[in-house]
Design a protein around this motif. Structure first.
Motif, mmCIF file in Angstrom:
data_model
loop_
_atom_site.group_PDB
_atom_site.id
_atom_site.type_symbol
_atom_site.label_atom_id
_atom_site.label_comp_id
_atom_site.label_asym_id
_atom_site.label_seq_id
_atom_site.Cartn_x
_atom_site.Cartn_y
_atom_site.Cartn_z
ATOM 1 N N VAL A 71 0.823 -1.203 0.000
ATOM 2 C CA VAL A 71 0.000 0.000 0.000
ATOM 3 C C VAL A 71 0.862 1.261 0.000
ATOM 4 O O VAL A 71 1.996 1.277 0.470
ATOM 5 C CB VAL A 71 -0.969 0.025 1.205
ATOM 6 N N SER A 72 0.255 2.312 -0.526
ATOM 7 C CA SER A 72 0.884 3.633 -0.493
ATOM 8 C C SER A 72 -0.067 4.595 0.216
ATOM 9 O O SER A 72 -1.200 4.229 0.559
ATOM 10 C CB SER A 72 1.161 4.129 -1.918
ATOM 11 N N LEU A 73 0.397 5.814 0.433
ATOM 12 C CA LEU A 73 -0.427 6.811 1.133
ATOM 13 C C LEU A 73 -1.759 7.023 0.413
ATOM 14 O O LEU A 73 -2.781 7.291 1.046
ATOM 15 C CB LEU A 73 0.322 8.138 1.241
ATOM 16 N N SER A 74 -1.748 6.895 -0.898
ATOM 17 C CA SER A 74 -2.963 7.120 -1.687
ATOM 18 C C SER A 74 -4.004 6.019 -1.528
ATOM 19 O O SER A 74 -5.110 6.142 -2.050
ATOM 20 C CB SER A 74 -2.610 7.280 -3.169
ATOM 21 N N ASP A 75 -3.673 4.958 -0.835
ATOM 22 C CA ASP A 75 -4.649 3.898 -0.558
ATOM 23 C C ASP A 75 -5.459 4.204 0.699
ATOM 24 O O ASP A 75 -6.364 3.438 1.052
ATOM 25 C CB ASP A 75 -3.942 2.548 -0.399
ATOM 26 N N THR A 76 -5.142 5.291 1.373
ATOM 27 C CA THR A 76 -5.940 5.725 2.517
ATOM 28 C C THR A 76 -7.348 6.035 2.038
ATOM 29 O O THR A 76 -7.547 6.918 1.206
ATOM 30 C CB THR A 76 -5.314 6.959 3.183
ATOM 31 N N ALA A 77 -8.320 5.285 2.548
ATOM 32 C CA ALA A 77 -9.694 5.382 2.053
ATOM 33 C C ALA A 77 -10.580 4.522 2.949
ATOM 34 O O ALA A 77 -10.109 3.838 3.851
ATOM 35 C CB ALA A 77 -9.789 4.903 0.603
ATOM 36 N N VAL A 78 -11.872 4.556 2.659
ATOM 37 C CA VAL A 78 -12.821 3.647 3.306
ATOM 38 C C VAL A 78 -13.151 2.542 2.318
ATOM 39 O O VAL A 78 -13.399 2.809 1.132
ATOM 40 C CB VAL A 78 -14.107 4.373 3.736
ATOM 41 N N TYR A 79 -13.146 1.298 2.801
ATOM 42 C CA TYR A 79 -13.396 0.138 1.943
ATOM 43 C C TYR A 79 -14.683 -0.551 2.387
ATOM 44 O O TYR A 79 -14.869 -0.848 3.568
ATOM 45 C CB TYR A 79 -12.205 -0.824 2.015
ATOM 46 N N TYR A 80 -15.563 -0.790 1.431
ATOM 47 C CA TYR A 80 -16.854 -1.396 1.709
ATOM 48 C C TYR A 80 -16.966 -2.766 1.063
ATOM 49 O O TYR A 80 -16.569 -2.949 -0.096
ATOM 50 C CB TYR A 80 -17.985 -0.532 1.149
ATOM 51 N N CYS A 81 -17.546 -3.680 1.804
ATOM 52 C CA CYS A 81 -17.826 -5.027 1.308
ATOM 53 C C CYS A 81 -19.328 -5.135 1.062
ATOM 54 O O CYS A 81 -20.116 -4.811 1.953
ATOM 55 C CB CYS A 81 -17.365 -6.028 2.373
ATOM 56 N N LEU A 82 -19.713 -5.566 -0.127
ATOM 57 C CA LEU A 82 -21.129 -5.769 -0.444
ATOM 58 C C LEU A 82 -21.359 -7.214 -0.847
ATOM 59 O O LEU A 82 -20.532 -7.813 -1.522
ATOM 60 C CB LEU A 82 -21.543 -4.895 -1.629
ATOM 61 N N VAL A 83 -22.507 -7.727 -0.434
ATOM 62 C CA VAL A 83 -22.876 -9.098 -0.789
ATOM 63 C C VAL A 83 -24.289 -9.059 -1.336
ATOM 64 O O VAL A 83 -25.181 -8.468 -0.726
ATOM 65 C CB VAL A 83 -22.800 -10.024 0.441
ATOM 66 N N GLY A 84 -24.507 -9.686 -2.474
ATOM 67 C CA GLY A 84 -25.854 -9.674 -3.019
ATOM 68 C C GLY A 84 -26.009 -10.497 -4.282
ATOM 69 O O GLY A 84 -25.035 -10.858 -4.946
ATOM 70 N N ASP A 85 -27.268 -10.732 -4.576
ATOM 71 C CA ASP A 85 -27.638 -11.496 -5.758
ATOM 72 C C ASP A 85 -27.682 -10.547 -6.953
ATOM 73 O O ASP A 85 -28.437 -9.585 -6.971
ATOM 74 C CB ASP A 85 -29.022 -12.120 -5.526
ATOM 75 N N LEU A 86 -26.857 -10.832 -7.954
ATOM 76 C CA LEU A 86 -26.718 -9.914 -9.072
ATOM 77 C C LEU A 86 -27.761 -10.114 -10.158
ATOM 78 O O LEU A 86 -27.844 -9.315 -11.081
ATOM 79 C CB LEU A 86 -25.333 -10.091 -9.704
#
Lengths: 112, 113
Positions: free
Chosen positions: A78-93
């Motif tokens: 990782v680098s400084l630019s990877d600072t972020a919020v990460y979301y996991c989604l689960v669902g029927d596509l």
């Protein structure tokens, strides 16, 4: 709708590998797992998606065990630019009835 | 590349005003969504639409309404703005059967004073 659980926050340092795990114990047969990244003052953007085993793209890898009750987003070096919020989604596509439901996400801070 | 455009990036409105937040997407997507995002609460779904003239309530529809007169445009309406509606609002769109790829706009920061 499968409920997901992620850590609220994580800290790392530049150059390290970061693994963020998402729990989804009641995932259904047709559900896919997708991860999004959000930088401050921007909308979330798609990172990676998978159904089982391992998926890799130019940004990240996604590891999904055989029981699919959890998944791990792996960010290499990782680098400084990877600072972020990460979301996991689960669902029927399948079809248009899927409603993307975001939780609180994991706030990743990368330190120099 | 899909583009989701939110007409206003920053707005300041007075309590009681009627507020319109406009969202336009350029990829003929059937599904469109409005979320609000507040610190520590993640994204919460306000309303969504499966297609033109269709709308469904999300998790927090109170105090909001929506309009979808054309496929490319999904408007969020605050009938009488209140201070607790100060937030960032995010519009998104998705093509059914395209997977979980949801495209977001840049967000609209609304302050109600």
């Amino acid at each position: 709708l499968a409920k997901t659980t992620q850590p609220i926050s994580m800290d790392s340092y530049e150059g390290q590998e970061v693994n963020i795990t998402c729990s989804h114990n009641n995932i259904a047969t047709n559900d896919y797992i997708t991860w999004y990244q959000q930088f401050p003052s921007q909308g979330p953007r798609f990172i990676i998606q998978g159904y089982k085993t391992k998926v890799t793209n130019e940004v990240a890898s996604l590891f999904i065990p055989a029981d699919r009750k959890s998944s791990t987003l792996s960010l290499p070096r990782v680098s400084l630019s990877d600072t972020a919020v990460y979301y996991c989604l689960v669902g029927d596509l399948t079809g248009g009835s899927y409603i993307p439901t975001f939780g609180r996400g994991t706030s990743l801070i990368v330190h120099p | 590349d899909v583009k989701v455009t939110q007409s206003s990036r920053y707005l300041v409105k007075r309590t009681g005003e009627k507020v319109f937040l406009e969202c336009v997407q350029d990829m003929d997507h059937e599904n469109m969504f409005w979320y609000r995002q507040d610190p520590g609460l993640g994204l919460r779904l306000i309303y969504f639409s499966y297609d033109v003239k269709m709308k469904e309530k999300g998790d927090i529809p109170e105090g909001y309404s929506v309009s979808r007169e054309k496929k490319e445009r999904f408007s969020l309406i605050l009938e009488s703005a209140s201070t607790n509606q100060t937030s960032m609002y995010l519009c998104a769109s998705r093509l059914p059967d395209s997977g979980n790829t949801i495209y977001f706009g840049e967000g609209s920061w609304l302050t109600v004073v």
